[in-house]
Design a protein around this motif. Structure first.
Motif, PDB file in Angstrom:
ATOM      1  N   GLU A   1      16.259  18.477  26.004  1.00 43.72           N
ATOM      2  CA  GLU A   1      16.258  18.726  24.559  1.00 43.72           C
ATOM      3  C   GLU A   1      16.851  20.093  24.233  1.00 43.72           C
ATOM      4  O   GLU A   1      17.604  20.237  23.265  1.00 43.72           O
ATOM      5  CB  GLU A   1      14.845  18.596  24.006  1.00 43.72           C
ATOM      6  N   ARG A   2      16.541  21.108  25.038  1.00 49.89           N
ATOM      7  CA  ARG A   2      17.106  22.443  24.827  1.00 49.89           C
ATOM      8  C   ARG A   2      18.610  22.439  25.102  1.00 49.89           C
ATOM      9  O   ARG A   2      19.368  23.133  24.434  1.00 49.89           O
ATOM     10  CB  ARG A   2      16.384  23.469  25.694  1.00 49.89           C
ATOM     11  N   PHE A   3      19.025  21.671  26.095  1.00 54.08           N
ATOM     12  CA  PHE A   3      20.438  21.512  26.430  1.00 54.08           C
ATOM     13  C   PHE A   3      21.196  20.906  25.242  1.00 54.08           C
ATOM     14  O   PHE A   3      22.226  21.424  24.819  1.00 54.08           O
ATOM     15  CB  PHE A   3      20.535  20.630  27.672  1.00 54.08           C
ATOM     16  N   ILE A   4      20.658  19.836  24.691  1.00 51.05           N
ATOM     17  CA  ILE A   4      21.280  19.178  23.529  1.00 51.05           C
ATOM     18  C   ILE A   4      21.292  20.116  22.328  1.00 51.05           C
ATOM     19  O   ILE A   4      22.277  20.185  21.588  1.00 51.05           O
ATOM     20  CB  ILE A   4      20.546  17.858  23.197  1.00 51.05           C
ATOM     21  N   TYR A   5      20.217  20.866  22.125  1.00 41.95           N
ATOM     22  CA  TYR A   5      20.148  21.815  21.015  1.00 41.95           C
ATOM     23  C   TYR A   5      21.240  22.878  21.144  1.00 41.95           C
ATOM     24  O   TYR A   5      21.916  23.197  20.166  1.00 41.95           O
ATOM     25  CB  TYR A   5      18.764  22.476  20.972  1.00 41.95           C
ATOM     26  N   LYS A   6      21.419  23.401  22.342  1.00 42.38           N
ATOM     27  CA  LYS A   6      22.443  24.429  22.545  1.00 42.38           C
ATOM     28  C   LYS A   6      23.829  23.861  22.285  1.00 42.38           C
ATOM     29  O   LYS A   6      24.660  24.506  21.641  1.00 42.38           O
ATOM     30  CB  LYS A   6      22.367  25.007  23.955  1.00 42.38           C
ATOM     31  N   ILE A   7      24.095  22.665  22.759  1.00 47.01           N
ATOM     32  CA  ILE A   7      25.388  22.031  22.493  1.00 47.01           C
ATOM     33  C   ILE A   7      25.607  21.875  20.998  1.00 47.01           C
ATOM     34  O   ILE A   7      26.691  22.159  20.480  1.00 47.01           O
ATOM     35  CB  ILE A   7      25.484  20.670  23.201  1.00 47.01           C
ATOM     36  N   ASP A   8      24.568  21.442  20.289  1.00 47.64           N
ATOM     37  CA  ASP A   8      24.659  21.285  18.833  1.00 47.64           C
ATOM     38  C   ASP A   8      24.963  22.619  18.156  1.00 47.64           C
ATOM     39  O   ASP A   8      25.819  22.693  17.277  1.00 47.64           O
ATOM     40  CB  ASP A   8      23.356  20.694  18.295  1.00 47.64           C
TER      41      ASP A   8
ATOM     42  N   LYS B   1      20.296  31.862  24.607  1.00 51.13           N
ATOM     43  CA  LYS B   1      19.431  31.445  25.698  1.00 51.13           C
ATOM     44  C   LYS B   1      20.057  30.293  26.474  1.00 51.13           C
ATOM     45  O   LYS B   1      20.678  29.406  25.898  1.00 51.13           O
ATOM     46  CB  LYS B   1      18.081  30.979  25.165  1.00 51.13           C
ATOM     47  N   ARG B   2      19.867  30.342  27.782  1.00 51.96           N
ATOM     48  CA  ARG B   2      20.283  29.207  28.601  1.00 51.96           C
ATOM     49  C   ARG B   2      19.259  28.105  28.410  1.00 51.96           C
ATOM     50  O   ARG B   2      18.076  28.358  28.204  1.00 51.96           O
ATOM     51  CB  ARG B   2      20.352  29.604  30.069  1.00 51.96           C
ATOM     52  N   TRP B   3      19.698  26.878  28.504  1.00 50.52           N
ATOM     53  CA  TRP B   3      18.790  25.758  28.231  1.00 50.52           C
ATOM     54  C   TRP B   3      17.617  25.718  29.187  1.00 50.52           C
ATOM     55  O   TRP B   3      16.559  25.220  28.849  1.00 50.52           O
ATOM     56  CB  TRP B   3      19.538  24.432  28.218  1.00 50.52           C
TER      57      TRP B   3
ATOM     58  N   LEU C   1      28.838  26.115  15.472  1.00 48.37           N
ATOM     59  CA  LEU C   1      29.511  27.414  15.432  1.00 48.37           C
ATOM     60  C   LEU C   1      31.020  27.229  15.465  1.00 48.37           C
ATOM     61  O   LEU C   1      31.751  27.856  14.689  1.00 48.37           O
ATOM     62  CB  LEU C   1      29.042  28.289  16.594  1.00 48.37           C
ATOM     63  N   VAL C   2      31.510  26.370  16.324  1.00 45.67           N
ATOM     64  CA  VAL C   2      32.945  26.097  16.396  1.00 45.67           C
ATOM     65  C   VAL C   2      33.457  25.542  15.070  1.00 45.67           C
ATOM     66  O   VAL C   2      34.507  25.952  14.567  1.00 45.67           O
ATOM     67  CB  VAL C   2      33.262  25.117  17.552  1.00 45.67           C
TER      68      VAL C   2
END
Length: 60
Positions: free
Chosen positions: A7-14, A55-57, A19-20
């Motif tokens: 979930e943290r991984f997906i959040y960071k990607i989002d 933060k890293r996931w 941002l892009v």
């Protein structure tokens, strides 16, 4: 990878994708982000714009 890590991984990607999208729509923000010299400067600028990318996931 735990469910929480995923979930943290997906959040960071989002956050990164948003941002892009923001930078691509704003020449001023594009100029600001490409003027950053370090990762920390990019993270701080993103934080100012409301994005959490530092933060890293897997870090808690």
């Amino acid at each position: 990878m735990s469910k929480r890590d995923f979930e943290r991984f997906i959040y960071k990607i989002d956050q990164l994708n948003r941002l892009v999208e923001l930078v691509n729509k704003s020449p001023e923000k594009y100029k600001l982000i490409i003027s950053c010299k370090t990762h920390e400067e990019v993270v701080e600028l993103a934080n100012q714009w409301g994005y959490e990318i530092g933060k890293r996931w897997g870090d808690y």
